[in-house]
Scaffold this active site. Structure first.
Site, PDB file in Angstrom:
ATOM      1  N   CYS A 119       0.411  -1.410   0.196  1.00 19.48           N
ATOM      2  CA  CYS A 119       0.175   0.005  -0.118  1.00 19.48           C
ATOM      3  C   CYS A 119       1.456   1.274   0.473  1.00 19.48           C
ATOM      4  O   CYS A 119       1.657   1.545   0.926  1.00 19.48           O
ATOM      5  CB  CYS A 119      -1.384  -0.338   1.303  1.00 19.48           C
ATOM      6  SG  CYS A 119      -2.091   1.805   1.539  1.00 19.48           S
ATOM      7  N   ASN A 153      10.929  -1.107  -7.471  1.00 18.00           N
ATOM      8  CA  ASN A 153      11.073  -0.791  -8.917  1.00 18.00           C
ATOM      9  C   ASN A 153       9.816  -1.440  -9.163  1.00 18.00           C
ATOM     10  O   ASN A 153       8.897  -1.901  -8.531  1.00 18.00           O
ATOM     11  CB  ASN A 153      11.655  -2.932  -8.557  1.00 18.00           C
ATOM     12  CG  ASN A 153      12.086  -3.708  -9.944  1.00 18.00           C
ATOM     13  OD1 ASN A 153      12.468  -3.330 -10.066  1.00 18.00           O
ATOM     14  ND2 ASN A 153      11.330  -4.358 -10.005  1.00 18.00           N
ATOM     15  N   GLU A 154      10.020  -0.951 -10.899  1.00 21.57           N
ATOM     16  CA  GLU A 154       8.764  -1.241 -11.050  1.00 21.57           C
ATOM     17  C   GLU A 154       7.329  -0.854 -10.600  1.00 21.57           C
ATOM     18  O   GLU A 154       5.946  -2.136 -10.895  1.00 21.57           O
ATOM     19  CB  GLU A 154       8.323  -2.229 -12.211  1.00 21.57           C
ATOM     20  CG  GLU A 154       9.821  -2.546 -13.200  1.00 21.57           C
ATOM     21  CD  GLU A 154       8.892  -3.273 -14.303  1.00 21.57           C
ATOM     22  OE1 GLU A 154       8.272  -4.870 -13.888  1.00 21.57           O
ATOM     23  OE2 GLU A 154       9.496  -4.013 -15.174  1.00 21.57           O
ATOM     24  N   CYS A 159      -4.090   0.899  -4.404  1.00 20.52           N
ATOM     25  CA  CYS A 159      -4.141   0.254  -3.397  1.00 20.52           C
ATOM     26  C   CYS A 159      -5.511   0.832  -3.522  1.00 20.52           C
ATOM     27  O   CYS A 159      -5.808   1.940  -3.401  1.00 20.52           O
ATOM     28  CB  CYS A 159      -3.890   0.253  -2.731  1.00 20.52           C
ATOM     29  SG  CYS A 159      -4.055  -0.467  -1.128  1.00 20.52           S
ATOM     30  N   GLU A 308      16.927  -2.347 -17.419  1.00 19.15           N
ATOM     31  CA  GLU A 308      16.636  -4.141 -18.359  1.00 19.15           C
ATOM     32  C   GLU A 308      17.039  -4.599 -18.907  1.00 19.15           C
ATOM     33  O   GLU A 308      15.965  -3.791 -19.925  1.00 19.15           O
ATOM     34  CB  GLU A 308      15.278  -4.770 -16.907  1.00 19.15           C
ATOM     35  CG  GLU A 308      16.136  -4.272 -15.806  1.00 19.15           C
ATOM     36  CD  GLU A 308      14.953  -4.827 -14.435  1.00 19.15           C
ATOM     37  OE1 GLU A 308      13.605  -5.948 -15.817  1.00 19.15           O
ATOM     38  OE2 GLU A 308      14.027  -5.058 -13.577  1.00 19.15           O
ATOM     39  N   PHE A 358      13.356 -19.646 -15.870  1.00 20.29           N
ATOM     40  CA  PHE A 358      14.212 -19.652 -16.613  1.00 20.29           C
ATOM     41  C   PHE A 358      14.250 -18.497 -17.649  1.00 20.29           C
ATOM     42  O   PHE A 358      14.416 -18.966 -18.781  1.00 20.29           O
ATOM     43  CB  PHE A 358      12.881 -21.413 -17.086  1.00 20.29           C
ATOM     44  CG  PHE A 358      12.496 -22.182 -16.533  1.00 20.29           C
ATOM     45  CD1 PHE A 358      13.866 -22.924 -17.090  1.00 20.29           C
ATOM     46  CD2 PHE A 358      11.445 -22.685 -16.150  1.00 20.29           C
ATOM     47  CE1 PHE A 358      13.822 -24.434 -16.383  1.00 20.29           C
ATOM     48  CE2 PHE A 358      11.389 -23.894 -15.204  1.00 20.29           C
ATOM     49  CZ  PHE A 358      12.163 -24.585 -15.791  1.00 20.29           C
TER      50      PHE A 358
HETATM   51  C1  GLA Z   1      10.805  -6.693 -14.545  1.00 16.74           C
HETATM   52  C2  GLA Z   1      11.180  -6.700 -13.136  1.00 16.74           C
HETATM   53  C3  GLA Z   1      12.225  -8.026 -12.784  1.00 16.74           C
HETATM   54  C4  GLA Z   1      12.030  -9.273 -14.349  1.00 16.74           C
HETATM   55  C5  GLA Z   1      12.244  -9.261 -15.295  1.00 16.74           C
HETATM   56  C6  GLA Z   1      11.388 -10.433 -15.836  1.00 16.74           C
HETATM   57  O1  GLA Z   1      11.918  -5.616 -15.810  1.00 16.74           O
HETATM   58  O2  GLA Z   1      11.988  -5.733 -13.152  1.00 16.74           O
HETATM   59  O3  GLA Z   1      12.891  -8.004 -11.225  1.00 16.74           O
HETATM   60  O4  GLA Z   1      10.878  -9.392 -12.861  1.00 16.74           O
HETATM   61  O5  GLA Z   1      10.930  -8.572 -15.466  1.00 16.74           O
HETATM   62  O6  GLA Z   1      11.669 -10.005 -17.506  1.00 16.74           O
HETATM   63 ZN    ZN Z   2      -3.607   0.998   0.676  1.00 13.39          ZN
END
Ligand code: GLA
Ligand code: ZN
Length: 679
Positions: A119, A153-154, A159, A308, A358
């Site tokens: 959240c 991250n991303e 929420c 990435e 993988f």
């Molecule tokens: C995203 C995430 C990573 C990983 C990749 C896999 O970009 O930031 O942690 O999960 O996807 O493709």
């Molecule tokens: Zn919340």
């Protein structure tokens, strides 16, 4: 960027998952120089290792990696771990777990699972995140290897918990001041939804699109404030270290133009599904280039980082096909061509367990440098060294294409007028991008709030929502000599989703010199045609197809360039131009096929003398990009996205290819997926 003295080449590295396997880190550090790996992104999902129980921190393993990196001259991208919460925290404080809502049923609390699902409002979560950030920043903020902070991250999702809804109501109160203003802006008389008390605003009711739009804005603001709170701690300890958060290209849940203001460097995660389907290469390559341009434009040309990408297949496409030999290099240098100062991977070492076991990696389960992908990564490492002079240079387009996230939200929130195109706004933008991409013409991606200074041409495909002030700004742009191209489904609603009165395209009617009286939506398999008017001022000839949508338009001062070929509106305008001040405003009333868009944009770009990266016609599947250094140095990237060789005419002047050191001129053959970088 002094913290980033070379193209970063590395990526997500999770030695904390291998602590029970002695020798792994030693082996990895032997392999890094062999692949030209010079940077590591650390700690992204390491909270439960860094703080195994509340208040007890374990930094030893991280100290070791940071110090090893420093000794080898490598750079560290250090993450805050807020992207995944530890089990102890989720168990102890349920409020940190997100509640999911569908706008109809009572929201439900998620169990502790997966990641990216905290959240963003929870004071407990924020406090715990800032505590660990403080510990990280105090310990590593002045570490010589630290190049960049990677916040969370991303960031994504939303929420619907009571804390978030209360914060939403506060945000609305600040925005509208009174319920009366809110009720008007949202048109709540509809279905008897007038709010008489702030507390009634609960469900994100999708029958009120103004509410949905504001909710999306709020989610972005809440995410921005989350980023800001983390950034404040990091900046306090290390004011000279830039902060970023990794974005996801055209991810639709957040307005990245807004988030970009909170960070110093834009970075993003690039996972194009390059594979060998005939006919797909060009669309995919162009769309990927478009996404890089969008990310770069968020900070108007400042180099971004590709945080990435996968060295090999991922594990989440429908078909996880292998990258063909050379494709990894092509995709990596494509990012550099569009302004990236890095080629970073997810991931450096492939894990043995978990849902990403993988996923492609630099170091495979096999564990040595003897794999094909490792060798291809090493090749990119050598390329990036050869490209060192390009580092820090920028891209300076004369063309801007408008992609507006708020407009996308408005279109998605709206029931009708054409549901089938709701999810294809970015694809529609791409159809207008391709004619420039094929010509090697650099493009910026802006939104309805951006300044338009410095552009010669602005294209706004399908700009359903017009932000306040956009019409005035674009009028000034055209009056001063700019060329503006608008299309069907433009100028339909205002910033709270209310339809414009006074005729579409709303506030752009005067500038475009047209009135779009009705909008005809074709069946999926239906076609109309676009017939140029003999002697039209664009010099357009031939016969073009069109589909999806046909506005029935009256020219009100605009010149008709082409008309419809069929239906009751045959002979009425399909493409018009209105002279306005020193410039021109074009209106494309129908979707148009690729040939029509190519003829329109190609001719306008030629007339405006918009520079191309290479002054010749490029073969199919080849595009060219240009980066410019502070001293005016130019680096021309020519990329062959096709799996066959292509001949490119470089012109008579001799040019130096930074990648292979050769001098080149005239017609040169590019290998399948081959790249040249000329200066
Ligand atoms: C995203 C995430 C990573 C990983 C990749 C896999 O970009 O930031 O942690 O999960 O996807 O493709
Ligand atoms: Zn919340």
């Amino acid at each position: 960027m002094q913290n980033i003295p070379f193209f970063l080449h590395g990526g997500d590295y999770n030695p904390d998952q291998w602590r029970h396997v002695p020798g792994t880190v030693d082996k990895d550090f032997e392999l890094f120089p062999m692949a030209g790996i010079n940077s590591l992104s650390l700690g992204i999902f390491s909270w439960s290792v860094l703080e195994p129980e509340e208040g007890r921190f374990e930094f030893g393993w991280l100290d070791d990696i940071m110090d090893r990196a420093e000794k080898r001259g490598m750079k560290i991208v250090l993450a805050t771990p807020s992207g995944a919460k530890p089990n102890w925290l989720a168990a102890q404080c349920p409020e940190v777990r997100r509640m999911t809502g569908d706008g109809v049923h009572e929201p439900t609390r998620e169990q502790q699972c997966r990641r990216h699902n905290h959240c963003p409002t929870s004071p407990i979560y924020r406090r715990k995140v800032l505590q660990i950030d403080e510990a990280l920043a105090a310990r590593y903020g002045s570490h010589p290897a630290l190049a960049l902070w990677h916040i969370s991250n991303e960031l994504n999702g939303e929420c619907h918990c009571p804390l978030c809804l209360a914060a939403f109501r506060d945000w609305l109160r600040a925005k509208y001041g009174s319920l009366k203003a809110l009720n008007e802006a949202w048109w709540t008389g509809f279905w008897s939804h007038t709010y008489t008390d702030w507390s009634q605003i609960g469900a994100i009711d999708f029958s009120i699109d103004g509410l949905v739009l504001d909710w999306k804005r709020f989610v972005t603001e809440q995410t921005a404030s989350f980023i800001r709170s983390e950034a404040e701690v990091l900046r306090r300890h290390s004011p000279e270290i830039p902060v970023t958060t990794n974005l996801m290209g055209f991810y639709e849940g957040l307005d990245y133009a807004r988030l970009a203001r909170e960070i110093d460097i834009v970075s993003w995660d690039n996972y194009p599904q390059y594979h060998e389907r005939p006919g797909e290469t060009e669309r995919l390559a162009a769309f990927t280039s478009l996404t890089h341009d969008y990310m770069r434009s968020l900070k108007r040309g400042k180099p971004f980082l590709m945080m990435e990408s996968s060295p090999g297949p991922v594990n989440w496409w429908h078909h996880n096909r292998l990258l063909r030999p050379g494709q990894h290099r092509m995709k990596s240098l494509q990012a550099i061509a569009h302004g990236s100062d890095s080629v970073q991977y997810f991931q450096i070492r492939k894990g043995r367990g978990g849902s990403e076991k993988f996923h492609g990696a630099v170091i495979d389960h096999e564990g040595t440098g003897g794999t094909r992908m490792f060798r291809e990564v090493a090749q990119v490492g050598r390329d990036l060294q050869a490209l060192q002079p390009v580092l820090g240079s920028t891209v300076r387009p004369k063309v801007a294409i408008v992609f507006d996230r708020e407009s996308d939200w408005a279109l998605k929130a709206s029931f009708g007028p054409l549901d089938s195109i709701k999810n294809s706004y970015a694809d529609t933008v791409a159809t207008h991008y391709i004619p420039f991409w094929k010509r090697g013409i650099p493009v910026d991606i802006v939104d309805g709030d951006s300044t338009l200074d410095g552009y010669s041409m602005v294209v706004a495909p399908c700009l359903f929502l017009l932000r306040d002030g956009f019409a005035e700004r674009i009028e000034r742009f055209v009056a001063d000599g700019g060329t503006f191209v608008a299309t069907w489904l433009t100028g339909i609603v205002n910033s709270t989703g209310l339809c414009f009165t006074g005729g579409f395209p709303g506030p752009l009617r005067k500038l475009l010199g047209v009135w779009a009286e009705e909008i005809d939506y074709l069946y999926d398999d239906e076609r109309n045609s676009v017939v140029p008017v003999p002697g039209n001022s664009l010099g357009l000839s031939g016969n073009f197809g069109t589909s999806v949508v046909c506005d029935v338009v009256h020219a009100e001062g605009a010149e008709t360039i082409a008309t419809y070929g069929r239906d009751f509106y045959a002979g009425s305008p399909a493409l018009t131009v209105n002279r306005f001040g020193k410039g021109e405003a074009w209106y494309l009333a129908t979707r148009g096929d690729a040939a029509l868009l190519d003829a329109l944009h190609g001719t306008l770009a030629r007339r405006l003398s918009i520079p191309r990266a290479i002054d010749s016609d490029l073969p199919d599947g080849v595009s060219a990009g240009m980066r410019e250094g502070a001293g005016g140095e130019r680096y021309t990237f020519v990329v062959n996205y096709a799996s066959e060789p292509r001949a490119v005419d470089l012109g008579p002047a001799a040019r130096h290819d930074l990648l292979d050191g050769a001098t080149k001129s005239g017609t040169v053959e590019l290998a399948p997926f081959g790249v040249m970088v000329l200066n």
